[in-house]
Design a protein around this motif. Structure first.
Motif, PDB file in Angstrom:
ATOM      1  N   VAL A 208       0.841  -1.202   0.000  1.00  0.00           N
ATOM      2  CA  VAL A 208       0.000   0.000   0.000  1.00  0.00           C
ATOM      3  C   VAL A 208       0.875   1.250   0.000  1.00  0.00           C
ATOM      4  O   VAL A 208       0.645   2.202  -0.755  1.00  0.00           O
ATOM      5  CB  VAL A 208      -0.954  -0.004   1.206  1.00  0.00           C
ATOM      6  CG1 VAL A 208      -1.746   1.306   1.274  1.00  0.00           C
ATOM      7  CG2 VAL A 208      -1.918  -1.181   1.122  1.00  0.00           C
ATOM      8  N   GLY A 209       1.892   1.249   0.860  1.00  0.00           N
ATOM      9  CA  GLY A 209       2.791   2.397   0.896  1.00  0.00           C
ATOM     10  C   GLY A 209       3.597   2.528  -0.378  1.00  0.00           C
ATOM     11  O   GLY A 209       3.820   3.645  -0.868  1.00  0.00           O
ATOM     12  N   LYS A 210       4.051   1.397  -0.934  1.00  0.00           N
ATOM     13  CA  LYS A 210       4.812   1.441  -2.183  1.00  0.00           C
ATOM     14  C   LYS A 210       3.940   1.956  -3.322  1.00  0.00           C
ATOM     15  O   LYS A 210       4.406   2.744  -4.163  1.00  0.00           O
ATOM     16  CB  LYS A 210       5.339   0.035  -2.502  1.00  0.00           C
ATOM     17  CG  LYS A 210       6.360   0.002  -3.630  1.00  0.00           C
ATOM     18  CD  LYS A 210       7.622   0.741  -3.262  1.00  0.00           C
ATOM     19  CE  LYS A 210       8.663   0.645  -4.362  1.00  0.00           C
ATOM     20  NZ  LYS A 210       9.871   1.440  -4.059  1.00  0.00           N
ATOM     21  N   THR A 211       2.678   1.537  -3.340  1.00  0.00           N
ATOM     22  CA  THR A 211       1.764   2.039  -4.362  1.00  0.00           C
ATOM     23  C   THR A 211       1.526   3.539  -4.194  1.00  0.00           C
ATOM     24  O   THR A 211       1.465   4.288  -5.172  1.00  0.00           O
ATOM     25  CB  THR A 211       0.419   1.288  -4.302  1.00  0.00           C
ATOM     26  OG1 THR A 211       0.657  -0.118  -4.453  1.00  0.00           O
ATOM     27  CG2 THR A 211      -0.523   1.758  -5.402  1.00  0.00           C
TER      28      THR A 211
ATOM     29  N   LEU B 183      -4.539  12.142  -8.737  1.00  0.00           N
ATOM     30  CA  LEU B 183      -3.475  11.243  -8.306  1.00  0.00           C
ATOM     31  C   LEU B 183      -2.932  11.643  -6.934  1.00  0.00           C
ATOM     32  O   LEU B 183      -2.606  10.776  -6.105  1.00  0.00           O
ATOM     33  CB  LEU B 183      -2.342  11.251  -9.341  1.00  0.00           C
ATOM     34  CG  LEU B 183      -2.658  10.636 -10.702  1.00  0.00           C
ATOM     35  CD1 LEU B 183      -1.493  10.856 -11.670  1.00  0.00           C
ATOM     36  CD2 LEU B 183      -2.943   9.143 -10.569  1.00  0.00           C
ATOM     37  N   ALA B 184      -2.833  12.953  -6.678  1.00  0.00           N
ATOM     38  CA  ALA B 184      -2.316  13.424  -5.397  1.00  0.00           C
ATOM     39  C   ALA B 184      -3.226  13.002  -4.238  1.00  0.00           C
ATOM     40  O   ALA B 184      -2.754  12.542  -3.194  1.00  0.00           O
ATOM     41  CB  ALA B 184      -2.143  14.939  -5.423  1.00  0.00           C
ATOM     42  N   TRP B 185      -4.529  13.161  -4.428  1.00  0.00           N
ATOM     43  CA  TRP B 185      -5.473  12.743  -3.381  1.00  0.00           C
ATOM     44  C   TRP B 185      -5.413  11.235  -3.168  1.00  0.00           C
ATOM     45  O   TRP B 185      -5.495  10.739  -2.037  1.00  0.00           O
ATOM     46  CB  TRP B 185      -6.890  13.177  -3.739  1.00  0.00           C
ATOM     47  CG  TRP B 185      -7.201  14.588  -3.376  1.00  0.00           C
ATOM     48  CD1 TRP B 185      -7.349  15.652  -4.224  1.00  0.00           C
ATOM     49  CD2 TRP B 185      -7.396  15.110  -2.054  1.00  0.00           C
ATOM     50  NE1 TRP B 185      -7.613  16.794  -3.519  1.00  0.00           N
ATOM     51  CE2 TRP B 185      -7.652  16.494  -2.186  1.00  0.00           C
ATOM     52  CE3 TRP B 185      -7.371  14.550  -0.778  1.00  0.00           C
ATOM     53  CZ2 TRP B 185      -7.893  17.306  -1.085  1.00  0.00           C
ATOM     54  CZ3 TRP B 185      -7.605  15.362   0.325  1.00  0.00           C
ATOM     55  CH2 TRP B 185      -7.861  16.715   0.162  1.00  0.00           C
ATOM     56  N   TRP B 186      -5.313  10.495  -4.249  1.00  0.00           N
ATOM     57  CA  TRP B 186      -5.215   9.038  -4.161  1.00  0.00           C
ATOM     58  C   TRP B 186      -3.951   8.646  -3.395  1.00  0.00           C
ATOM     59  O   TRP B 186      -3.991   7.782  -2.502  1.00  0.00           O
ATOM     60  CB  TRP B 186      -5.210   8.447  -5.563  1.00  0.00           C
ATOM     61  CG  TRP B 186      -5.218   6.947  -5.633  1.00  0.00           C
ATOM     62  CD1 TRP B 186      -5.575   6.084  -4.630  1.00  0.00           C
ATOM     63  CD2 TRP B 186      -4.837   6.140  -6.749  1.00  0.00           C
ATOM     64  NE1 TRP B 186      -5.451   4.787  -5.059  1.00  0.00           N
ATOM     65  CE2 TRP B 186      -5.004   4.781  -6.348  1.00  0.00           C
ATOM     66  CE3 TRP B 186      -4.402   6.421  -8.044  1.00  0.00           C
ATOM     67  CZ2 TRP B 186      -4.721   3.731  -7.201  1.00  0.00           C
ATOM     68  CZ3 TRP B 186      -4.125   5.354  -8.893  1.00  0.00           C
ATOM     69  CH2 TRP B 186      -4.290   4.041  -8.478  1.00  0.00           C
TER      70      TRP B 186
ATOM     71  N   GLY C  12      -4.263   9.342   0.366  1.00  0.00           N
ATOM     72  CA  GLY C  12      -5.049   8.326   1.052  1.00  0.00           C
ATOM     73  C   GLY C  12      -4.271   7.030   1.249  1.00  0.00           C
ATOM     74  O   GLY C  12      -4.300   6.426   2.335  1.00  0.00           O
ATOM     75  N   LEU C  13      -3.552   6.603   0.219  1.00  0.00           N
ATOM     76  CA  LEU C  13      -2.747   5.383   0.333  1.00  0.00           C
ATOM     77  C   LEU C  13      -1.626   5.557   1.350  1.00  0.00           C
ATOM     78  O   LEU C  13      -1.308   4.627   2.113  1.00  0.00           O
ATOM     79  CB  LEU C  13      -2.156   5.014  -1.034  1.00  0.00           C
ATOM     80  CG  LEU C  13      -3.139   4.497  -2.083  1.00  0.00           C
ATOM     81  CD1 LEU C  13      -2.440   4.341  -3.435  1.00  0.00           C
ATOM     82  CD2 LEU C  13      -3.740   3.165  -1.651  1.00  0.00           C
ATOM     83  N   TYR C  14      -1.022   6.745   1.375  1.00  0.00           N
ATOM     84  CA  TYR C  14       0.062   7.008   2.312  1.00  0.00           C
ATOM     85  C   TYR C  14      -0.407   6.852   3.751  1.00  0.00           C
ATOM     86  O   TYR C  14       0.257   6.220   4.576  1.00  0.00           O
ATOM     87  CB  TYR C  14       0.601   8.421   2.074  1.00  0.00           C
ATOM     88  CG  TYR C  14       1.981   8.445   1.459  1.00  0.00           C
ATOM     89  CD1 TYR C  14       2.307   7.574   0.424  1.00  0.00           C
ATOM     90  CD2 TYR C  14       2.954   9.325   1.904  1.00  0.00           C
ATOM     91  CE1 TYR C  14       3.563   7.591  -0.146  1.00  0.00           C
ATOM     92  CE2 TYR C  14       4.222   9.347   1.343  1.00  0.00           C
ATOM     93  CZ  TYR C  14       4.509   8.470   0.325  1.00  0.00           C
ATOM     94  OH  TYR C  14       5.755   8.471  -0.224  1.00  0.00           O
ATOM     95  N   TRP C  15      -1.564   7.445   4.068  1.00  0.00           N
ATOM     96  CA  TRP C  15      -2.042   7.372   5.438  1.00  0.00           C
ATOM     97  C   TRP C  15      -2.607   5.996   5.761  1.00  0.00           C
ATOM     98  O   TRP C  15      -2.543   5.549   6.902  1.00  0.00           O
ATOM     99  CB  TRP C  15      -3.068   8.479   5.703  1.00  0.00           C
ATOM    100  CG  TRP C  15      -2.384   9.762   6.069  1.00  0.00           C
ATOM    101  CD1 TRP C  15      -2.158  10.834   5.272  1.00  0.00           C
ATOM    102  CD2 TRP C  15      -1.819  10.075   7.344  1.00  0.00           C
ATOM    103  NE1 TRP C  15      -1.476  11.805   5.963  1.00  0.00           N
ATOM    104  CE2 TRP C  15      -1.258  11.374   7.240  1.00  0.00           C
ATOM    105  CE3 TRP C  15      -1.728   9.404   8.555  1.00  0.00           C
ATOM    106  CZ2 TRP C  15      -0.624  11.999   8.308  1.00  0.00           C
ATOM    107  CZ3 TRP C  15      -1.086  10.023   9.635  1.00  0.00           C
ATOM    108  CH2 TRP C  15      -0.547  11.300   9.493  1.00  0.00           C
ATOM    109  N   ALA C  16      -3.158   5.303   4.762  1.00  0.00           N
ATOM    110  CA  ALA C  16      -3.594   3.921   4.984  1.00  0.00           C
ATOM    111  C   ALA C  16      -2.396   3.044   5.332  1.00  0.00           C
ATOM    112  O   ALA C  16      -2.459   2.192   6.241  1.00  0.00           O
ATOM    113  CB  ALA C  16      -4.313   3.388   3.745  1.00  0.00           C
ATOM    114  N   ALA C  17      -1.286   3.234   4.606  1.00  0.00           N
ATOM    115  CA  ALA C  17      -0.066   2.487   4.917  1.00  0.00           C
ATOM    116  C   ALA C  17       0.452   2.852   6.307  1.00  0.00           C
ATOM    117  O   ALA C  17       0.951   1.983   7.038  1.00  0.00           O
ATOM    118  CB  ALA C  17       0.997   2.767   3.860  1.00  0.00           C
ATOM    119  N   ALA C  18       0.337   4.132   6.685  1.00  0.00           N
ATOM    120  CA  ALA C  18       0.783   4.546   8.015  1.00  0.00           C
ATOM    121  C   ALA C  18      -0.004   3.824   9.104  1.00  0.00           C
ATOM    122  O   ALA C  18       0.562   3.396  10.119  1.00  0.00           O
ATOM    123  CB  ALA C  18       0.635   6.057   8.169  1.00  0.00           C
ATOM    124  N   VAL C  19      -1.316   3.682   8.906  1.00  0.00           N
ATOM    125  CA  VAL C  19      -2.143   2.959   9.879  1.00  0.00           C
ATOM    126  C   VAL C  19      -1.688   1.504   9.988  1.00  0.00           C
ATOM    127  O   VAL C  19      -1.598   0.939  11.088  1.00  0.00           O
ATOM    128  CB  VAL C  19      -3.630   3.039   9.478  1.00  0.00           C
ATOM    129  CG1 VAL C  19      -4.477   2.123  10.351  1.00  0.00           C
ATOM    130  CG2 VAL C  19      -4.131   4.480   9.592  1.00  0.00           C
TER     131      VAL C  19
END
Length: 214
Positions: free
Chosen positions: A141-144, A176-179, A182-189
């Motif tokens: 998720v973070g890599k994506t 793309l920035a919003w996407w 969201g992925l960045y913070w999902a990976a953080a969780v």
């Protein structure tokens, strides 16, 4: 009575082991990516050659997967490469955020949201290291999210550099920035959940060890 042919189970592929080599092709690619960071900042903030800066940024982003692919393809995985690849990604993202914020290509709140995520993960990593643990494994998720963010930046700069296509490039870049955010913070969780699990297990082990010693 017919006999069924014996089924041969294929042996699992041997894991790729990281070597101590420095001068490998993937590492050279990563070094070249790192050299592109100051060049990008100079072009963006100095003479403000946005088109040239866009080319450097695009090359840096599109080669994000090249070093890893070449390393796996050529069996050239190295310990240095395992550090250089994520470091180059983070350096590109940090440099781009700083440059874009100074040039007002992106608002400050986007930069703050992305940097806050890095700060949260840095605290989690510090807690793990104090207990003797290394960083948690990189999640897809973070890599994506990194891949999407490195795609969003060139689109945002393209909208700034070529006003005639801003109506098209701008929405794509912001989507793309919003996407990516969201992925960045999902990976953080996910990373924080892993950190919590490891720290809980560590406390339980220490408690058992203390009970046995007592």
């Amino acid at each position: 009575m017919s006999q069924q042919p014996a089924q041969v189970t294929p042996a699992p592929a041997a894991p790729v082991r990281a070597s101590d080599r420095i001068w490998t092709i993937p590492n050279v690619i990563s070094f070249i990516r790192l050299l592109g960071v100051p060049l990008f900042l100079y072009l963006l903030l100095g003479p403000q050659h946005d088109v040239a800066a866009l080319i450097v940024l695009t090359l840096g982003g599109t080669t994000d997967w090249v070093d890893g692919y070449v390393a796996r393809r050529m069996n050239s995985v190295s310990r240095l490469g395992e550090l250089l690849d994520p470091f180059a990604d983070r350096l590109y993202i940090l440099a781009t955020l700083v440059g874009f914020t100074l040039r007002e290509v992106v608002p400050w709140w986007l930069t703050a949201a992305l940097l806050l995520r890095e700060a949260v993960l840095a605290v989690a990593l510090l807690l793990l290291r104090r207990r003797g643990y290394g960083p948690p494994p990189v999640h897809y998720v973070g890599k994506t999210g990194t891949f999407v963010l490195l795609g969003a930046f060139p689109m945002l700069l393209l909208a700034e550099a070529v006003p005639s296509i801003e109506a098209v490039a701008g929405p794509i870049g912001w989507g793309l920035a919003w996407w990516a955010l969201g992925l960045y913070w999902a990976a953080a969780v996910l990373y924080l959940a892993q950190t919590r699990t490891l720290l809980r297990a560590d406390r339980a082990d220490r408690a058992r060890s203390g009970a046995v010693a007592g």
